[in-house]
Design a protein around this motif. Structure first.
Motif, PDB file in Angstrom:
ATOM      1  N   THR A  49       0.930  -1.124   0.160  1.00  0.00           N
ATOM      2  CA  THR A  49       0.067   0.084   0.217  1.00  0.00           C
ATOM      3  C   THR A  49       0.866   1.413   0.085  1.00  0.00           C
ATOM      4  OG1 THR A  49      -1.790  -1.198   1.116  1.00  0.00           O
ATOM      5  CG2 THR A  49      -1.704   1.288   1.533  1.00  0.00           C
ATOM      6  N   ARG A  50       2.212   1.112   0.732  1.00  0.00           N
ATOM      7  CA  ARG A  50       2.768   2.571   0.779  1.00  0.00           C
ATOM      8  C   ARG A  50       3.341   2.681  -0.486  1.00  0.00           C
ATOM      9  NH1 ARG A  50       3.221   0.837   6.280  1.00  0.00           N
ATOM     10  NH2 ARG A  50       4.847  -0.975   5.953  1.00  0.00           N
ATOM     11  N   ARG A  51       3.785   1.684  -1.079  1.00  0.00           N
ATOM     12  CA  ARG A  51       4.754   1.732  -2.321  1.00  0.00           C
ATOM     13  C   ARG A  51       3.512   2.306  -3.610  1.00  0.00           C
ATOM     14  NH1 ARG A  51       9.328  -3.122  -2.932  1.00  0.00           N
ATOM     15  NH2 ARG A  51      10.101  -2.528  -0.956  1.00  0.00           N
ATOM     16  N   LEU A  52       2.352   1.580  -3.447  1.00  0.00           N
ATOM     17  CA  LEU A  52       1.355   2.159  -4.603  1.00  0.00           C
ATOM     18  C   LEU A  52       1.122   3.522  -4.426  1.00  0.00           C
ATOM     19  CD1 LEU A  52      -1.111  -1.043  -4.406  1.00  0.00           C
ATOM     20  CD2 LEU A  52       0.418  -0.279  -6.155  1.00  0.00           C
ATOM     21  N   ARG A  53       1.048   4.026  -3.062  1.00  0.00           N
ATOM     22  CA  ARG A  53       0.855   5.476  -2.788  1.00  0.00           C
ATOM     23  C   ARG A  53       1.813   6.444  -3.204  1.00  0.00           C
ATOM     24  NH1 ARG A  53      -4.034   4.748  -3.008  1.00  0.00           N
ATOM     25  NH2 ARG A  53      -5.154   4.130  -1.261  1.00  0.00           N
ATOM     26  N   ALA A  54       3.071   5.769  -3.066  1.00  0.00           N
ATOM     27  CA  ALA A  54       4.341   6.690  -3.584  1.00  0.00           C
ATOM     28  C   ALA A  54       4.391   6.799  -5.065  1.00  0.00           C
ATOM     29  CB  ALA A  54       5.591   6.160  -3.115  1.00  0.00           C
ATOM     30  N   GLU A  55       3.821   5.851  -5.809  1.00  0.00           N
ATOM     31  CA  GLU A  55       3.817   6.106  -7.422  1.00  0.00           C
ATOM     32  C   GLU A  55       2.841   7.226  -8.056  1.00  0.00           C
ATOM     33  OE1 GLU A  55       6.188   4.478  -9.384  1.00  0.00           O
ATOM     34  OE2 GLU A  55       7.005   3.560  -8.079  1.00  0.00           O
ATOM     35  N   GLU A  56       3.050   7.680  -8.749  1.00  0.00           N
ATOM     36  CA  GLU A  56       2.213   8.748  -9.171  1.00  0.00           C
ATOM     37  C   GLU A  56       0.976   7.979  -9.972  1.00  0.00           C
ATOM     38  OE1 GLU A  56       0.510  12.167  -9.881  1.00  0.00           O
ATOM     39  OE2 GLU A  56       2.241  11.843  -8.745  1.00  0.00           O
ATOM     40  N   ALA A  57       1.277   6.814 -10.860  1.00  0.00           N
ATOM     41  CA  ALA A  57       0.183   6.260 -11.596  1.00  0.00           C
ATOM     42  C   ALA A  57      -0.961   5.431 -10.309  1.00  0.00           C
ATOM     43  CB  ALA A  57       1.113   5.030 -12.441  1.00  0.00           C
ATOM     44  N   THR A  58      -0.464   5.353  -9.465  1.00  0.00           N
ATOM     45  CA  THR A  58      -1.287   4.474  -8.462  1.00  0.00           C
ATOM     46  C   THR A  58      -1.751   5.109  -7.368  1.00  0.00           C
ATOM     47  OG1 THR A  58       0.368   3.235  -7.634  1.00  0.00           O
ATOM     48  CG2 THR A  58      -0.766   2.154  -9.434  1.00  0.00           C
ATOM     49  N   ARG A  59      -1.279   6.389  -7.082  1.00  0.00           N
ATOM     50  CA  ARG A  59      -1.480   7.329  -5.683  1.00  0.00           C
ATOM     51  C   ARG A  59      -3.010   7.253  -5.451  1.00  0.00           C
ATOM     52  NH1 ARG A  59       2.293  11.628  -6.122  1.00  0.00           N
ATOM     53  NH2 ARG A  59       3.585  10.246  -5.441  1.00  0.00           N
ATOM     54  N   ARG A  60      -3.933   7.501  -6.373  1.00  0.00           N
ATOM     55  CA  ARG A  60      -5.277   7.786  -6.004  1.00  0.00           C
ATOM     56  C   ARG A  60      -6.104   6.314  -6.102  1.00  0.00           C
ATOM     57  NH1 ARG A  60      -2.989  11.451  -9.125  1.00  0.00           N
ATOM     58  NH2 ARG A  60      -2.649  13.538  -8.249  1.00  0.00           N
ATOM     59  N   MET A  61      -5.412   5.511  -6.453  1.00  0.00           N
ATOM     60  CA  MET A  61      -6.167   4.001  -6.530  1.00  0.00           C
ATOM     61  C   MET A  61      -6.612   3.819  -5.200  1.00  0.00           C
ATOM     62  SD  MET A  61      -4.810   0.465  -8.046  1.00  0.00           S
ATOM     63  CE  MET A  61      -3.699   0.447  -6.677  1.00  0.00           C
ATOM     64  N   PRO A  62      -7.906   3.503  -5.236  1.00  0.00           N
ATOM     65  CA  PRO A  62      -8.621   3.234  -3.866  1.00  0.00           C
ATOM     66  C   PRO A  62      -8.040   1.493  -3.546  1.00  0.00           C
ATOM     67  CG  PRO A  62     -10.457   3.774  -5.270  1.00  0.00           C
ATOM     68  CD  PRO A  62      -9.118   3.781  -6.103  1.00  0.00           C
ATOM     69  N   ILE A  63      -7.708   1.685  -2.179  1.00  0.00           N
ATOM     70  CA  ILE A  63      -7.218   0.239  -1.558  1.00  0.00           C
ATOM     71  C   ILE A  63      -8.065  -0.312  -0.574  1.00  0.00           C
ATOM     72  CG2 ILE A  63      -5.091  -0.957  -0.691  1.00  0.00           C
ATOM     73  CD1 ILE A  63      -3.449   1.184  -2.209  1.00  0.00           C
ATOM     74  N   ILE A  64      -8.311  -1.474  -0.737  1.00  0.00           N
ATOM     75  CA  ILE A  64      -9.129  -2.211   0.549  1.00  0.00           C
ATOM     76  C   ILE A  64      -8.130  -3.278   0.842  1.00  0.00           C
ATOM     77  CG2 ILE A  64     -10.972  -3.821   1.196  1.00  0.00           C
ATOM     78  CD1 ILE A  64     -12.559  -2.486  -1.111  1.00  0.00           C
ATOM     79  N   LEU A  65      -7.776  -3.310   2.420  1.00  0.00           N
ATOM     80  CA  LEU A  65      -6.930  -4.120   2.897  1.00  0.00           C
ATOM     81  C   LEU A  65      -7.805  -5.371   3.372  1.00  0.00           C
ATOM     82  CD1 LEU A  65      -4.236  -2.315   4.585  1.00  0.00           C
ATOM     83  CD2 LEU A  65      -4.171  -3.657   2.432  1.00  0.00           C
ATOM     84  N   LEU A  66      -7.644  -6.541   3.077  1.00  0.00           N
ATOM     85  CA  LEU A  66      -8.419  -7.865   3.571  1.00  0.00           C
ATOM     86  C   LEU A  66      -7.259  -8.497   4.423  1.00  0.00           C
ATOM     87  CD1 LEU A  66     -11.004  -9.578   3.123  1.00  0.00           C
ATOM     88  CD2 LEU A  66      -9.828 -10.344   0.951  1.00  0.00           C
ATOM     89  N   THR A  67      -7.936  -8.833   5.769  1.00  0.00           N
ATOM     90  CA  THR A  67      -6.912  -9.682   6.709  1.00  0.00           C
ATOM     91  C   THR A  67      -7.725 -10.171   7.750  1.00  0.00           C
ATOM     92  OG1 THR A  67      -4.748  -9.377   7.631  1.00  0.00           O
ATOM     93  CG2 THR A  67      -6.321  -7.651   7.712  1.00  0.00           C
ATOM     94  N   ALA A  68      -6.999 -11.220   8.274  1.00  0.00           N
ATOM     95  CA  ALA A  68      -7.274 -11.828   9.442  1.00  0.00           C
ATOM     96  C   ALA A  68      -6.801 -11.186  10.660  1.00  0.00           C
ATOM     97  CB  ALA A  68      -6.689 -13.248   9.621  1.00  0.00           C
ATOM     98  N   ARG A  69      -6.045 -10.207  10.351  1.00  0.00           N
ATOM     99  CA  ARG A  69      -5.244  -9.491  11.519  1.00  0.00           C
ATOM    100  C   ARG A  69      -6.231  -8.499  11.900  1.00  0.00           C
ATOM    101  NH1 ARG A  69       0.976  -8.807  11.021  1.00  0.00           N
ATOM    102  NH2 ARG A  69       0.642  -8.210  13.125  1.00  0.00           N
ATOM    103  N   ALA A  70      -6.875  -8.506  13.056  1.00  0.00           N
ATOM    104  CA  ALA A  70      -8.200  -7.915  13.415  1.00  0.00           C
ATOM    105  C   ALA A  70      -7.992  -6.814  14.653  1.00  0.00           C
ATOM    106  CB  ALA A  70      -9.326  -8.756  13.311  1.00  0.00           C
ATOM    107  N   GLN A  71      -6.882  -6.768  15.029  1.00  0.00           N
ATOM    108  CA  GLN A  71      -6.541  -5.961  16.240  1.00  0.00           C
ATOM    109  C   GLN A  71      -6.890  -4.534  15.843  1.00  0.00           C
ATOM    110  OE1 GLN A  71      -6.162  -7.253  19.377  1.00  0.00           O
ATOM    111  NE2 GLN A  71      -6.394  -8.958  18.679  1.00  0.00           N
ATOM    112  N   ASP A  72      -7.030  -3.763  16.714  1.00  0.00           N
ATOM    113  CA  ASP A  72      -7.244  -2.047  16.234  1.00  0.00           C
ATOM    114  C   ASP A  72      -5.882  -1.650  15.816  1.00  0.00           C
ATOM    115  OD1 ASP A  72      -9.966  -2.116  16.881  1.00  0.00           O
ATOM    116  OD2 ASP A  72      -9.600  -1.075  18.961  1.00  0.00           O
ATOM    117  N   THR A  73      -4.980  -2.052  16.465  1.00  0.00           N
ATOM    118  CA  THR A  73      -3.414  -1.583  15.957  1.00  0.00           C
ATOM    119  C   THR A  73      -3.229  -2.011  14.398  1.00  0.00           C
ATOM    120  OG1 THR A  73      -2.368  -3.459  17.173  1.00  0.00           O
ATOM    121  CG2 THR A  73      -2.512  -1.243  18.273  1.00  0.00           C
ATOM    122  N   ASP A  74      -3.503  -3.103  14.319  1.00  0.00           N
ATOM    123  CA  ASP A  74      -3.333  -3.499  12.774  1.00  0.00           C
ATOM    124  C   ASP A  74      -4.321  -2.685  11.911  1.00  0.00           C
ATOM    125  OD1 ASP A  74      -1.917  -5.757  13.533  1.00  0.00           O
ATOM    126  OD2 ASP A  74      -3.462  -6.828  14.056  1.00  0.00           O
TER     127      ASP A  74
END
Length: 132
Positions: A74-99
């Motif tokens: 996600t950080r790398r996609l945000r750093a690239e001009e071509a993908t900076r504005r692309m929406p990203i949904i993270l999908l994970t079993a890591r469900a703690q608030d800190t995650d």
């Protein structure tokens, strides 16, 4: 990379990245049935390459993947001009608030916890793409 506008598509293009093939196939099936064209990647590096080459309209990324985890991807996609504005949904079993906080801090637009409802995923994708 340049910030050229992509050519309009008949169907929104969604990139799905997960190292668990069963989950990846569920994502592809569900989003395909919901009217999206779907690209697949099995690890973070492959997802980055596909995203930069194909410039999807949205990405659904697993957090715990080999090569690049979802946070770093996600950080790398945000750093690239071509993908900076692309929406990203993270999908994970890591469900703690800190995650969850870590995902949003990396630049994610939404966060879905596994196990997930395929209908909920479709609704979230639709909601995000409908805002664009």
């Amino acid at each position: 990379m340049t910030d050229e506008q992509p050519v309009p598509r008949e169907q929104p293009l969604v990139l799905c990245a997960d190292d668990e093939d069963d989950i990846l196939q569920l994502l592809v099936f569900r989003l395909g049935r919901s009217g999206y064209a779907v690209l697949q990647a099995h690890d973070g590096e492959e997802a980055l390459e596909v995203a930069l080459r194909e410039r999807p309209d949205l990405a659904v990324l697993d957090v715990m993947m080999p090569k690049l985890d979802g946070y770093e991807l996600t950080r790398r996609l945000r750093a690239e001009e071509a993908t900076r504005r692309m929406p990203i949904i993270l999908l994970t079993a890591r469900a703690q608030d800190t995650d969850v906080d870590r995902g949003f801090d990396a630049g994610a637009d939404d966060y879905i916890r596994k196990p997930f409802s395929p209908q909920e995923l479709s609704r979230r994708v639709q909601a995000i793409l409908g805002r664009r």
